[in-house]
Design an enzyme around this catalytic site. Structure first.
Site, PDB file in Angstrom:
ATOM      1  CG  ASP A 110      -0.296  -0.089   2.570  1.00 14.06           C
ATOM      2  OD1 ASP A 110       0.943  -0.189   2.633  1.00 14.06           O
ATOM      3  OD2 ASP A 110      -1.034  -0.062   3.589  1.00 14.06           O
ATOM      4  CD  GLU A 111       5.465   1.241   3.277  1.00 13.33           C
ATOM      5  OE1 GLU A 111       6.371   2.050   3.042  1.00 13.33           O
ATOM      6  OE2 GLU A 111       5.532   0.384   4.162  1.00 13.33           O
TER       7      GLU A 111
END
Ligand code: NAD
Length: 325
Positions: A128-129
């Site tokens: 998700d980063e």
């Protein structure tokens, strides 16, 4: 069926391999599994000890950047599940060379070999980063969100996501990308927040909390993360991205307080340290797509997952003491 799992001696990859060998994924109960892992500081063959005797498992020590080795290994392979990466943000801030080499060049090497050898499915495990940082109160990211990575780690992962999707568009390789959230559980190298804090506290040492401690992460148990990846490996549509979240948004301070409470300690064990450079404020993902299309739902509650994780680190000093030492 033959599956090549890269990074299968690391935290998440080894969980996936243990689950697959032990028959937890229906689609892969008969599959032969080849683990390709360089055994960097984060790789540990002991993570595969419980399945090492399986005739269905073969371990190959090697680098995903090794063109010849990767070409040989991928011949005759049906599925690649690509976990191998440099994975720790703080290390990427200290020096990003290995992140670009492994995460970008290594992924390119695998994608090229997979295209040449006709691999039937390639699951690229991402994070998700890559989406960047979200304000409190803003809607969680869907898979349509633009990529705005902020750390060298997340930039290298975003680059590899784009390469993987481009190889699908250009050459037709059946690629899926999964984007998992902050993952926790047993066998996680004690540099990431939860295993670092638990092992420090078990040793009676303070835990370093970054900045104001209000950075928010969505926590995902490794068992759920791997099940999400297995669902995508089995039924994900080529060319598609799937968010895999845990549905538990917590600040680092809340995580820390929870750990202190579990171990009967108080905030005197917290050492406030200067914030991480470029520290993302919040990550949160909308996981409706994988839920609706593939039936994914996180099954491990935060309380249950944390209790089991703390218990594992309490019982497995033999695993983490040599590493921390
Ligand atoms: P990890 O650091 O525990 O394990 C990485 C593994 O890759 C190690 O076994 C290491 O030896 C191997 N490796 C590294 N470089 C290699 C190379 N050049 N060739 C072959 N093997 C190599 O990482 P992890 O936490 O298990 O993460 C696995 C994947 O999941 C990564 O791609 C990461 O970006 C992604 N991810 C992690 C999280 C998380 O919270 N840990 C969340 C979302 C996504």
């Amino acid at each position: 069926m033959r599956i090549v799992v890269t990074g299968g001696a690391g935290f998440i990859g080894s969980h996936f391999v243990r689950q697959a060998v032990q028959g937890h994924y229906e689609a892969f109960t008969e599959a032969d599994i080849v683990v390709l892992d360089k055994l960097t500081y984060a790789g540990n063959k002991a993570n595969l000890a419980s399945v090492a005797d399986s005739p269905r498992l073969r371990f190959v020590e090697g680098d995903i950047c090794d063109v010849r080795l990767v070409g040989e290994l991928l011949r005759g392979t049906d599925l690649v599940v690509h976990f191998a990466a440099e994975s720790h943000v703080d290390r990427s801030i200290a020096g990003a060379d290995e992140f670009v080499r492994t995460n970008v060049v290594g992924t390119h090497t695998l994608l090229h070999a997979a295209t040449e050898t006709g691999v039937r499915k390639f699951v690229h495990v991402s994070t998700d980063e890559v989406y960047g940082s979200l304000e409190n109160g803003a809607a969680p990211w869907t898979e349509e969100e633009s990529l705005r990575p902020n750390s060298p780690y997340s930039a290298s992962k975003a680059s590899s996501d784009l390469l993987a999707l481009a190889v699908h568009r250009t050459h037709g390789l059946p690629v899926c990308v999964t984007r998992g959230s902050n993952t926790y559980g047993p066998h996680q190298y004690p540099e990431k927040l939860i295993p670092l804090f638990v092992t420090n506290l078990l040793d009676g040492r303070k835990v370093p909390l970054y900045g104001d401690g209000e950075n928010v992460r969505d926590w995902l148990h490794v068992d759920d993360h791997c099940r999400g990846i297995a669902l995508v490996a089995e039924g994900g549509k080529p060319g598609e991205i799937y968010n895999v979240g845990g549905g538990t948004e917590l600040t680092n301070r809340e995580v820390t307080d929870g750990l202190l409470g579990r171990l009967g300690m108080d905030r005197s064990m917290v050492e406030h340290v200067a914030d991480r450079k470029g520290h993302d404020r919040r990550y949160a993902m909308d996981c409706a797509k994988i839920t609706d299309q593939l039936g994914y739902r996180p099954a491990t509650s935060w309380d249950e997952g944390m209790a089991a994780t703390v218990q594992w680190y309490t019982e497995r000093r033999d695993w983490w003491e040599p590493i921390k030492g």
